[in-house]
Design a protein around this motif. Structure first.
Motif, PDB file in Angstrom:
ATOM      1  N   ALA A  48       0.826  -1.211   0.000  1.00  0.00           N
ATOM      2  CA  ALA A  48       0.000   0.000   0.000  1.00  0.00           C
ATOM      3  C   ALA A  48       0.857   1.255   0.000  1.00  0.00           C
ATOM      4  O   ALA A  48       0.478   2.282  -0.569  1.00  0.00           O
ATOM      5  CB  ALA A  48      -0.938   0.005   1.211  1.00  0.00           C
ATOM      6  N   ALA A  49       2.019   1.177   0.624  1.00  0.00           N
ATOM      7  CA  ALA A  49       2.900   2.338   0.711  1.00  0.00           C
ATOM      8  C   ALA A  49       3.754   2.537  -0.538  1.00  0.00           C
ATOM      9  O   ALA A  49       4.174   3.658  -0.813  1.00  0.00           O
ATOM     10  CB  ALA A  49       3.806   2.199   1.929  1.00  0.00           C
ATOM     11  N   THR A  50       3.995   1.483  -1.298  1.00  0.00           N
ATOM     12  CA  THR A  50       4.938   1.597  -2.411  1.00  0.00           C
ATOM     13  C   THR A  50       4.326   1.464  -3.802  1.00  0.00           C
ATOM     14  O   THR A  50       4.751   2.160  -4.721  1.00  0.00           O
ATOM     15  CB  THR A  50       6.063   0.561  -2.263  1.00  0.00           C
ATOM     16  N   VAL A  51       3.363   0.589  -3.958  1.00  0.00           N
ATOM     17  CA  VAL A  51       2.853   0.305  -5.310  1.00  0.00           C
ATOM     18  C   VAL A  51       2.189   1.524  -5.959  1.00  0.00           C
ATOM     19  O   VAL A  51       2.507   1.853  -7.113  1.00  0.00           O
ATOM     20  CB  VAL A  51       1.924  -0.934  -5.296  1.00  0.00           C
ATOM     21  N   PRO A  52       1.281   2.251  -5.277  1.00  0.00           N
ATOM     22  CA  PRO A  52       0.699   3.431  -5.937  1.00  0.00           C
ATOM     23  C   PRO A  52       1.748   4.473  -6.321  1.00  0.00           C
ATOM     24  O   PRO A  52       1.690   5.060  -7.407  1.00  0.00           O
ATOM     25  CB  PRO A  52      -0.275   3.979  -4.903  1.00  0.00           C
ATOM     26  N   ALA A  53       2.733   4.687  -5.449  1.00  0.00           N
ATOM     27  CA  ALA A  53       3.793   5.642  -5.767  1.00  0.00           C
ATOM     28  C   ALA A  53       4.606   5.174  -6.973  1.00  0.00           C
ATOM     29  O   ALA A  53       4.979   5.975  -7.833  1.00  0.00           O
ATOM     30  CB  ALA A  53       4.700   5.845  -4.554  1.00  0.00           C
ATOM     31  N   ALA A  54       4.865   3.881  -7.046  1.00  0.00           N
ATOM     32  CA  ALA A  54       5.622   3.342  -8.181  1.00  0.00           C
ATOM     33  C   ALA A  54       4.856   3.539  -9.492  1.00  0.00           C
ATOM     34  O   ALA A  54       5.445   3.937 -10.505  1.00  0.00           O
ATOM     35  CB  ALA A  54       5.929   1.864  -7.957  1.00  0.00           C
ATOM     36  N   PHE A  55       3.549   3.282  -9.471  1.00  0.00           N
ATOM     37  CA  PHE A  55       2.758   3.495 -10.686  1.00  0.00           C
ATOM     38  C   PHE A  55       2.730   4.969 -11.079  1.00  0.00           C
ATOM     39  O   PHE A  55       2.799   5.302 -12.267  1.00  0.00           O
ATOM     40  CB  PHE A  55       1.338   2.958 -10.519  1.00  0.00           C
ATOM     41  N   ASP A  56       2.632   5.860 -10.101  1.00  0.00           N
ATOM     42  CA  ASP A  56       2.662   7.297 -10.407  1.00  0.00           C
ATOM     43  C   ASP A  56       3.995   7.686 -11.040  1.00  0.00           C
ATOM     44  O   ASP A  56       4.042   8.415 -12.020  1.00  0.00           O
ATOM     45  CB  ASP A  56       2.426   8.129  -9.147  1.00  0.00           C
ATOM     46  N   TRP A  57       5.077   7.195 -10.455  1.00  0.00           N
ATOM     47  CA  TRP A  57       6.404   7.524 -10.987  1.00  0.00           C
ATOM     48  C   TRP A  57       6.570   6.994 -12.405  1.00  0.00           C
ATOM     49  O   TRP A  57       7.084   7.682 -13.286  1.00  0.00           O
ATOM     50  CB  TRP A  57       7.491   6.964 -10.077  1.00  0.00           C
ATOM     51  N   LEU A  58       6.119   5.759 -12.628  1.00  0.00           N
ATOM     52  CA  LEU A  58       6.229   5.169 -13.958  1.00  0.00           C
ATOM     53  C   LEU A  58       5.397   5.935 -14.979  1.00  0.00           C
ATOM     54  O   LEU A  58       5.812   6.109 -16.120  1.00  0.00           O
ATOM     55  CB  LEU A  58       5.810   3.700 -13.933  1.00  0.00           C
ATOM     56  N   GLY A  59       4.223   6.395 -14.562  1.00  0.00           N
ATOM     57  CA  GLY A  59       3.353   7.124 -15.477  1.00  0.00           C
ATOM     58  C   GLY A  59       3.847   8.518 -15.803  1.00  0.00           C
ATOM     59  O   GLY A  59       3.625   9.029 -16.896  1.00  0.00           O
ATOM     60  N   ARG A  61       7.214   9.572 -14.965  1.00  0.00           N
ATOM     61  CA  ARG A  61       8.679   9.603 -14.984  1.00  0.00           C
ATOM     62  C   ARG A  61       9.157  10.814 -14.194  1.00  0.00           C
ATOM     63  O   ARG A  61       9.830  11.702 -14.686  1.00  0.00           O
ATOM     64  CB  ARG A  61       9.236   9.656 -16.396  1.00  0.00           C
ATOM     65  N   GLY A  62       8.739  10.820 -12.932  1.00  0.00           N
ATOM     66  CA  GLY A  62       9.065  11.916 -12.036  1.00  0.00           C
ATOM     67  C   GLY A  62      10.559  12.097 -11.882  1.00  0.00           C
ATOM     68  O   GLY A  62      11.360  11.284 -12.333  1.00  0.00           O
ATOM     69  N   PRO A  63      10.936  13.183 -11.211  1.00  0.00           N
ATOM     70  CA  PRO A  63      12.370  13.444 -11.037  1.00  0.00           C
ATOM     71  C   PRO A  63      13.006  12.421 -10.104  1.00  0.00           C
ATOM     72  O   PRO A  63      12.367  11.876  -9.218  1.00  0.00           O
ATOM     73  CB  PRO A  63      12.391  14.839 -10.401  1.00  0.00           C
ATOM     74  N   GLY A  64      14.263  12.152 -10.336  1.00  0.00           N
ATOM     75  CA  GLY A  64      14.999  11.230  -9.484  1.00  0.00           C
ATOM     76  C   GLY A  64      14.676   9.785  -9.798  1.00  0.00           C
ATOM     77  O   GLY A  64      13.969   9.453 -10.749  1.00  0.00           O
ATOM     78  N   SER A  65      15.199   8.931  -8.956  1.00  0.00           N
ATOM     79  CA  SER A  65      14.990   7.501  -9.132  1.00  0.00           C
ATOM     80  C   SER A  65      13.688   7.071  -8.463  1.00  0.00           C
ATOM     81  O   SER A  65      13.112   7.810  -7.662  1.00  0.00           O
ATOM     82  CB  SER A  65      16.162   6.732  -8.525  1.00  0.00           C
ATOM     83  N   LEU A  66      13.269   5.870  -8.757  1.00  0.00           N
ATOM     84  CA  LEU A  66      12.050   5.333  -8.154  1.00  0.00           C
ATOM     85  C   LEU A  66      12.148   5.258  -6.632  1.00  0.00           C
ATOM     86  O   LEU A  66      11.233   5.709  -5.947  1.00  0.00           O
ATOM     87  CB  LEU A  66      11.715   3.965  -8.760  1.00  0.00           C
TER      88      LEU A  66
END
Length: 110
Positions: A48-59, A61-66
């Protein structure tokens, strides 16, 4: 039939994302306590803490690394949740923390 399954699946996916967001933002103190006391809950809370953030980053391509993005998002969520809890304590009203379940407009909640 395929469209019904697709729509139902998307509905469950979005509902799960809402629950995950609530766990990591407003309810994180409770989620942290549960994670400390119930080891079997830890994988679900971690997801719950990581998966939504990972999908947002992938969608986006936010700054920095995942990992950086997830860490910063967790800090942001914790700060938001701390503000909600402090406000609720200060106002002696916990309505902002109470879940409110709704149904489709025009349909009775079941």
């Amino acid at each position: 039939a395929q469209e019904s399954v697709r729509l139902a699946g998307l509905g469950h996916l979005h509902a799960g994302r809402q629950v995950a967001g609530t766990l990591t933002r407003a309810w994180w103190p409770v989620a942290l306590l549960v994670a400390l006391l119930v080891p079997r809950a830890r994988p679900a809370l971690l997801a719950a803490a990581t998966v939504p953030a990972a999908f947002d980053w992938l969608g986006r391509r936010g700054p920095g690394s995942l990992p950086q993005y997830i860490a910063l998002r967790l800090v942001d969520d914790a700060a938001y949740g701390a503000g909600v809890w402090l406000g609720a304590i200060e106002q002696r009203s916990f309505g902002a923390l109470a879940p409110r379940f709704t149904n489709w407009p025009g349909r009775a909640a079941g």
